[in-house]
Design an enzyme around this catalytic site. Structure first.
Site, PDB file in Angstrom:
ATOM      1  CD  GLU A 204      -2.831  -1.134   2.420  1.00  0.00           C
ATOM      2  OE1 GLU A 204      -4.028  -1.317   2.239  1.00  0.00           O
ATOM      3  OE2 GLU A 204      -2.326  -0.967   3.542  1.00  0.00           O
TER       4      GLU A 204
HETATM    5  C1  NGO Z   1      -4.336  -4.673   4.495  1.00  0.00           C
HETATM    6  C2  NGO Z   1      -3.339  -3.612   4.879  1.00  0.00           C
HETATM    7  C3  NGO Z   1      -3.190  -3.467   6.379  1.00  0.00           C
HETATM    8  C4  NGO Z   1      -4.548  -3.437   7.067  1.00  0.00           C
HETATM    9  C5  NGO Z   1      -5.338  -4.681   6.687  1.00  0.00           C
HETATM   10  C6  NGO Z   1      -6.702  -4.681   7.322  1.00  0.00           C
HETATM   11  C7  NGO Z   1      -2.257  -5.437   4.133  1.00  0.00           C
HETATM   12  C8  NGO Z   1      -1.191  -6.349   3.708  1.00  0.00           C
HETATM   13  N1  NGO Z   1      -2.129  -4.127   4.282  1.00  0.00           N
HETATM   14  O1  NGO Z   1      -3.494  -5.849   4.450  1.00  0.00           O
HETATM   15  O2  NGO Z   1      -2.478  -2.283   6.664  1.00  0.00           O
HETATM   16  O3  NGO Z   1      -4.371  -3.414   8.461  1.00  0.00           O
HETATM   17  O4  NGO Z   1      -5.473  -4.792   5.291  1.00  0.00           O
HETATM   18  O5  NGO Z   1      -7.473  -5.780   6.976  1.00  0.00           O
END
Ligand code: NGO
Length: 520
Positions: free
Chosen positions: A334
């Site tokens: 992300e």
């Molecule tokens: C995503 C995000 C995390 C969140 C999560 C919540 C990943 C790999 N990055 O998973 O920062 O906490 O969702 O479900």
């Protein structure tokens, strides 16, 4: 047993079992389901004051397993815990023996467990297999042995059914992840989770040790990371961090249970806590304020500055030295503020740092778009993940699809805790899928295994974590351990229902989902 097995398949000790699959009602409640289990419930091995535990001479690791079993049995069968003794030939009647012997077909984690009215024997190639055999034996004892003194009294004499079990895992990587960054968990809370993982033969605990909301592991060369960056958590409550001694304690406790700790320092995004602690890590040289919300994607290390890589080198070196396991997870998820080129250059440079410190790099599936070494590992979490190119070059994957195994997803719309961005994850949803057919681009040989993350934006403590993890963690453990041919949702839900009293005896705050016929 999980499915109808012919007697001959049970007798073919060690050879891969090819059972005829006839779904039947479960005859035991072992989770994850063994490869082959034949039980004779009318013949029983009874724990008595004379029960002993036999271990081979001169093998400290197995002696410690004997002690683990002795501590577990404790006073449930007599005025003292069973003594751990050197094995005799022939074995003593009434003994539970742990034996290392060559059984090539069982691999490094497989075991044979034989229970007769006279004695119990667990045989494995390696101590890990003995540990898993012990967990199976434990689950064949009445649930009361897990805790409640009064119920132990009622359950006496404590016994296990006669059984012949031959078992080994399908996948090498059977993991769970705790997000201790969004809400901090104390050492004791993490140890509790490790014990729950051990019950289900899980062998990797991934710790998400840093994120925008907090930095949770002491780095002696960058002390402000925890002094400042560890102070808070989501919602603004006090955070916390592990000293290096705390972390070592968790590593050792996990290792005693054959669980490898996989440390994650998420980068270049999810780094606000670091950016708040050291001004020089920001491109503009200005420290960011601490963050206690739950947005993602706004932070990034300054990928053009040398100090960034000195920082990463120190962090990987210190955590790497504290971690006997071979893995270092760099997150990589992300990142919304970098170009694809800058992101790729960053990940490739960090991969070099991780490798120079002798570790295997893991990253969330975004890293699959960069030039990965075949030794690096991709953890698939997004529906749109496409690691096909990396897989074609030899990179292995861990499957953590959010819509199946994110244990922070709500079970259903009524669940008070959790998120729902990936949908609702019922117990059946977590159970009823096969890693090998998950994606056409990922053949089974490229799959290291499965891992169930527990993100903690909405989970404040271990009770919240347990409520989300249990019983879905048991379902994912079976996806990772048991052969596809042995798995059926209809049978599992009944077996899980019978397992419920054990979770109750363990004092676990599990969710009594309506999909499962829970036993009182
Ligand atoms: C995503 C995000 C995390 C969140 C999560 C919540 C990943 C790999 N990055 O998973 O920062 O906490 O969702 O479900």
């Amino acid at each position: 047993m999980a499915v109808g097995l012919s007697l001959s398949s049970c007798a073919s000790r060690g050879r891969p079992v090819q059972p005829e699959v006839t779904p039947v009602a479960p005859t035991h409640e072992v989770i994850p389901a063994p490869v082959s289990a034949h039980l004779l419930p009318n013949d029983r091995f009874v724990l008595t004051p004379d029960t002993t535990i036999a271990v081979p001479a001169g093998n400290d690791r197995v002696a410690r397993l004997g002690q683990y079993l002795s501590d577990f049995i404790g006073l449930i069968a007599g005025p003292a815990a069973p003594p751990v003794e050197t094995a005799t030939n022939p074995p003593k009647p009434g003994s539970i023996s742990l034996e290392i012997a060559s059984r090539p077909s069982l691999g490094p984690e497989g075991y044979e467990l034989t229970i007769s009215p006279e004695r119990v024997s667990i045989v494995a190639n390696e101590p890990a297999g003995l540990f898993y055999g012990l967990q199976t034996f434990r689950q064949l004892l009445p649930p009361a042995v897990e805790y409640e003194a009064a119920r132990v009294d009622e359950a006496r004499p404590i016994s296990a059914p006669a059984a012949q079990i031959v078992d080994q895992p399908r996948f090498a990587w059977r993991g769970s992840m705790l997000d201790v960054a969004r809400h901090f968990l104390s050492v004791d809370e993490v140890l509790r989770y490790i014990d729950l993982m051990a019950l289900y033969k899980l062998n990797r605990l991934h710790l998400h040790l840093s994120d925008d909301q907090g930095w949770r592991i002491e780095i002696t060369s960058w002390p402000n990371l925890t002094v400042h960056g560890g102070r808070t958590e989501v919602g603004g409550t006090p955070g916390g961090f592990y000293t290096q001694a705390d972390y070592r304690r968790m590593v050792e406790y996990a290792a005693e249970r054959f669980i490898t700790i996989v440390p994650e320092i998420d980068m270049p995004g999810h780094t606000n806590a670091a950016l708040a602690s050291y001004a020089e890590l920001n491109c503009d040289g200005v420290a960011r304020p601490l963050y206690t919300g739950i947005e993602v994607g706004f932070s990034s290390l300054c990928v053009g500055k040398d100090v960034t890589y000195r920082f990463i080198d120190d962090v990987v070196r210190e955590i790497g030295a504290l971690t006997p396991g071979p893995y270092f997870h760099v997150g990589g998820d992300e990142v919304k503020t970098l170009t694809a080129d800058d992101y790729a250059r960053f990940i490739e440079r960090v991969q070099g740092i991780v490798q120079r410190h002798g570790k295997v790099m893991l990253g969330w599936d975004e890293v699959a778009a960069t030039s990965l070494s075949p030794t690096s590992v991709v953890q698939v979490w997004r529906p749109e993940a496409n690691p096909a190119d990396a897989v074609a070059k030899g990179t292995k994957v861990i499957l953590s699809p959010a819509s199946r195994v994110y244990l922070d997803m709500k079970y259903d719309p009524e669940t008070a805790l959790g998120l729902n961005w990936a949908g609702y994850v019922a117990v059946r949803t977590a159970y009823d899928w096969d890693p090998a057919s998950f994606s056409a681009a990922i053949r089974e040989s490229a799959i290291l295994g499965v891992e169930a993350p527990v993100w903690s934006e909405t989970l404040a403590n271990i009770r919240d974590v347990e409520y989300m993890a249990l019983p879905r963690l048991a379902a994912v453990a079976e996806v990772g351990w048991s052969p596809a041919s042995q798995r059926s949702w209809e049978e599992f839900r009944v077996r899980l229902g019978r397992h419920g009293p054990r979770l109750t005896a363990l004092g676990a705050s599990f969710k009594r989902v309506a999909e499962v016929p829970w036993q009182p």
